[in-house]
Design a protein around this motif. Structure first.
Motif, PDB file in Angstrom:
ATOM      1  N   SER A 210       0.851  -1.179   0.000  1.00  0.00           N
ATOM      2  CA  SER A 210       0.000   0.000   0.000  1.00  0.00           C
ATOM      3  C   SER A 210       0.890   1.234   0.000  1.00  0.00           C
ATOM      4  CB  SER A 210      -0.903   0.014   1.237  1.00  0.00           C
ATOM      5  OG  SER A 210      -1.726   1.164   1.259  1.00  0.00           O
ATOM      6  N   LYS A 211       0.368   2.337  -0.522  1.00  0.00           N
ATOM      7  CA  LYS A 211       1.163   3.560  -0.614  1.00  0.00           C
ATOM      8  C   LYS A 211       1.182   4.354   0.684  1.00  0.00           C
ATOM      9  CE  LYS A 211       0.615   4.118  -5.611  1.00  0.00           C
ATOM     10  NZ  LYS A 211       0.120   4.988  -6.710  1.00  0.00           N
ATOM     11  N   LYS A 212       0.355   3.976   1.662  1.00  0.00           N
ATOM     12  CA  LYS A 212       0.316   4.732   2.914  1.00  0.00           C
ATOM     13  C   LYS A 212      -0.211   3.835   4.032  1.00  0.00           C
ATOM     14  CE  LYS A 212      -4.381   6.456   2.162  1.00  0.00           C
ATOM     15  NZ  LYS A 212      -5.266   7.643   2.159  1.00  0.00           N
ATOM     16  N   PHE A 213       0.086   4.214   5.276  1.00  0.00           N
ATOM     17  CA  PHE A 213      -0.553   3.530   6.399  1.00  0.00           C
ATOM     18  C   PHE A 213      -1.903   4.190   6.628  1.00  0.00           C
ATOM     19  CE2 PHE A 213       1.907   6.936   8.426  1.00  0.00           C
ATOM     20  CZ  PHE A 213       1.031   7.439   9.372  1.00  0.00           C
ATOM     21  N   ILE A 214      -2.815   3.481   7.295  1.00  0.00           N
ATOM     22  CA  ILE A 214      -4.189   3.975   7.428  1.00  0.00           C
ATOM     23  C   ILE A 214      -4.640   3.920   8.885  1.00  0.00           C
ATOM     24  CG2 ILE A 214      -4.850   3.363   5.071  1.00  0.00           C
ATOM     25  CD1 ILE A 214      -6.178   0.847   6.157  1.00  0.00           C
ATOM     26  N   SER A 215      -5.698   4.677   9.184  1.00  0.00           N
ATOM     27  CA  SER A 215      -6.289   4.669  10.519  1.00  0.00           C
ATOM     28  C   SER A 215      -7.272   3.496  10.640  1.00  0.00           C
ATOM     29  CB  SER A 215      -7.035   5.979  10.773  1.00  0.00           C
ATOM     30  OG  SER A 215      -8.184   6.065   9.930  1.00  0.00           O
ATOM     31  N   LYS A 216      -7.709   3.227  11.868  1.00  0.00           N
ATOM     32  CA  LYS A 216      -8.680   2.145  12.068  1.00  0.00           C
ATOM     33  C   LYS A 216      -9.973   2.444  11.324  1.00  0.00           C
ATOM     34  CE  LYS A 216     -10.676  -0.956  15.461  1.00  0.00           C
ATOM     35  NZ  LYS A 216     -10.697  -1.389  16.882  1.00  0.00           N
ATOM     36  N   ASP A 217     -10.434   3.696  11.370  1.00  0.00           N
ATOM     37  CA  ASP A 217     -11.661   4.055  10.653  1.00  0.00           C
ATOM     38  C   ASP A 217     -11.510   3.814   9.156  1.00  0.00           C
ATOM     39  OD1 ASP A 217     -12.979   4.771  12.952  1.00  0.00           O
ATOM     40  OD2 ASP A 217     -12.520   6.904  12.778  1.00  0.00           O
ATOM     41  N   GLU A 218     -10.365   4.154   8.600  1.00  0.00           N
ATOM     42  CA  GLU A 218     -10.125   3.929   7.173  1.00  0.00           C
ATOM     43  C   GLU A 218     -10.077   2.447   6.837  1.00  0.00           C
ATOM     44  OE1 GLU A 218      -7.430   7.739   5.756  1.00  0.00           O
ATOM     45  OE2 GLU A 218      -6.498   6.250   7.086  1.00  0.00           O
ATOM     46  N   SER A 219      -9.662   1.641   7.803  1.00  0.00           N
ATOM     47  CA  SER A 219      -9.534   0.208   7.530  1.00  0.00           C
ATOM     48  C   SER A 219     -10.884  -0.456   7.286  1.00  0.00           C
ATOM     49  CB  SER A 219      -8.820  -0.490   8.696  1.00  0.00           C
ATOM     50  OG  SER A 219      -9.667  -0.644   9.825  1.00  0.00           O
ATOM     51  N   TYR A 220     -11.958   0.050   7.916  1.00  0.00           N
ATOM     52  CA  TYR A 220     -13.274  -0.574   7.742  1.00  0.00           C
ATOM     53  C   TYR A 220     -13.699  -0.579   6.277  1.00  0.00           C
ATOM     54  CZ  TYR A 220     -13.745  -0.164  12.827  1.00  0.00           C
ATOM     55  OH  TYR A 220     -13.561  -0.267  14.183  1.00  0.00           O
ATOM     56  N   LYS A 221     -13.432   0.509   5.598  1.00  0.00           N
ATOM     57  CA  LYS A 221     -13.818   0.637   4.189  1.00  0.00           C
ATOM     58  C   LYS A 221     -13.089  -0.386   3.328  1.00  0.00           C
ATOM     59  CE  LYS A 221     -13.676   3.954   0.343  1.00  0.00           C
ATOM     60  NZ  LYS A 221     -13.255   5.325  -0.053  1.00  0.00           N
ATOM     61  N   ILE A 222     -11.788  -0.524   3.551  1.00  0.00           N
ATOM     62  CA  ILE A 222     -11.027  -1.435   2.709  1.00  0.00           C
ATOM     63  C   ILE A 222     -11.295  -2.894   3.064  1.00  0.00           C
ATOM     64  CG2 ILE A 222      -8.892  -1.474   4.082  1.00  0.00           C
ATOM     65  CD1 ILE A 222      -7.416  -1.206   1.366  1.00  0.00           C
ATOM     66  N   ILE A 223     -11.624  -3.159   4.331  1.00  0.00           N
ATOM     67  CA  ILE A 223     -12.017  -4.520   4.715  1.00  0.00           C
ATOM     68  C   ILE A 223     -13.293  -4.919   3.983  1.00  0.00           C
ATOM     69  CG2 ILE A 223     -12.921  -5.920   6.621  1.00  0.00           C
ATOM     70  CD1 ILE A 223     -10.966  -4.362   8.457  1.00  0.00           C
ATOM     71  N   ASP A 224     -14.268  -4.016   3.931  1.00  0.00           N
ATOM     72  CA  ASP A 224     -15.521  -4.291   3.218  1.00  0.00           C
ATOM     73  C   ASP A 224     -15.266  -4.562   1.739  1.00  0.00           C
ATOM     74  OD1 ASP A 224     -17.052  -4.059   5.475  1.00  0.00           O
ATOM     75  OD2 ASP A 224     -17.581  -1.955   5.145  1.00  0.00           O
ATOM     76  N   LYS A 225     -14.348  -3.816   1.132  1.00  0.00           N
ATOM     77  CA  LYS A 225     -14.030  -4.039  -0.277  1.00  0.00           C
ATOM     78  C   LYS A 225     -13.415  -5.423  -0.496  1.00  0.00           C
ATOM     79  CE  LYS A 225     -13.558   0.640  -2.104  1.00  0.00           C
ATOM     80  NZ  LYS A 225     -12.687   1.578  -2.870  1.00  0.00           N
ATOM     81  N   HIS A 226     -12.569  -5.833   0.427  1.00  0.00           N
ATOM     82  CA  HIS A 226     -11.972  -7.168   0.314  1.00  0.00           C
ATOM     83  C   HIS A 226     -13.033  -8.250   0.423  1.00  0.00           C
ATOM     84  CE1 HIS A 226      -8.076  -5.235   0.677  1.00  0.00           C
ATOM     85  NE2 HIS A 226      -7.488  -6.401   0.520  1.00  0.00           N
ATOM     86  N   LYS A 227     -13.955  -8.072   1.368  1.00  0.00           N
ATOM     87  CA  LYS A 227     -15.030  -9.060   1.527  1.00  0.00           C
ATOM     88  C   LYS A 227     -15.870  -9.165   0.252  1.00  0.00           C
ATOM     89  CE  LYS A 227     -15.639  -8.793   6.554  1.00  0.00           C
ATOM     90  NZ  LYS A 227     -16.579  -8.423   7.647  1.00  0.00           N
TER      91      LYS A 227
END
Length: 227
Positions: A210-227
């Protein structure tokens, strides 16, 4: 190439595979996912030398050589460095030919084996097997999580600065949009691992690709995309 502070004593170095670094009070360091062999580990060694940091520990989040391949180069330079991984990852890290055999579903071949050896040119030995739970290193506590799915031996590491390193459990949004389907060994375990993240007390997440580290709130969005 720079050493980027995330929080407290937790840093990372951007690259094709992002490398985590935890700086101890005695100015020694733990690295998470050293990456491929070649020019990159030499550049990291230079960064450490400029800051008088001694590398003492390496944790590999899983058994793909774009994460562990540089271990042998670091071991040559830092003779006493301790290399750690899960039990399952140890099997593949110490026997490179197993990876090509399982992705082919049969006997390996010279082409695949040589490609893998070129990316990790010298044998690597795991000094310490780690399991899920609290890991005490150099008077500091880290938490290890089983993140099976991408591989059988995938783990995550949480520092006391509440920075979570997840290896390839997730990939950055740019990579997620590029590929139709990710490399997954076990889809059911992958989904379980993704769901576990929501119950972990962390503030920042480092994804290996990934090009950057992310916050916990930001992680929810990308987790949903993976699912």
């Amino acid at each position: 190439m720079n050493l980027i502070n995330i929080s407290g004593n937790t840093f990372y170095i951007r690259g094709g595979t992002n490398t985590g670094l935890y700086l101890f009070d005695d100015n020694s360091a733990l690295i998470i996912d050293p990456g491929l062999s070649g020019a990159r580990p030499n550049k990291i060694i230079k960064i450490l030398n400029e800051r008088n940091i001694e590398l003492k520990y390496i944790i590999n989040t899983h058994e793909h050589n774009d994460h562990f391949g540089a271990c042998s180069q670091f071991k040559e330079y830092y003779k006493d460095v301790e290399i750690l991984s899960s039990e399952e990852a140890k099997l593949y890290i110490e026997k490179l030919e197993l990876f090509s055999k399982y992705i082919m579903g049969g006997k390996s071949n010279i082409f695949m084996d040589e490609k893998l050896k070129n990316r990790s040119p010298k044998e690597i030995c795991i000094d310490t097997v780690i399991t899920e739970g609290i890991l005490n290193i150099n008077n500091k506590k880290f938490e290890v999580f089983n993140f099976k799915g991408h591989t059988p031996g995938s783990i995550g590491v949480l520092t006391d600065d509440k920075v979570l390193f997840v290896g390839d459990l997730l990939v950055g949004e740019e990579m997620l949009s590029k590929y139709d389907f990710l490399f997954l060994f076990d889809i059911e375990e992958q989904i379980k691992s993704l769901e576990r993240i929501e119950n972990i007390d962390f503030e920042y997440m480092v994804i290996a690709h990934s090009k950057k580290f992310i916050s916990k709130d930001e992680s929810y969005k990308i987790i949903d995309k993976h699912k």
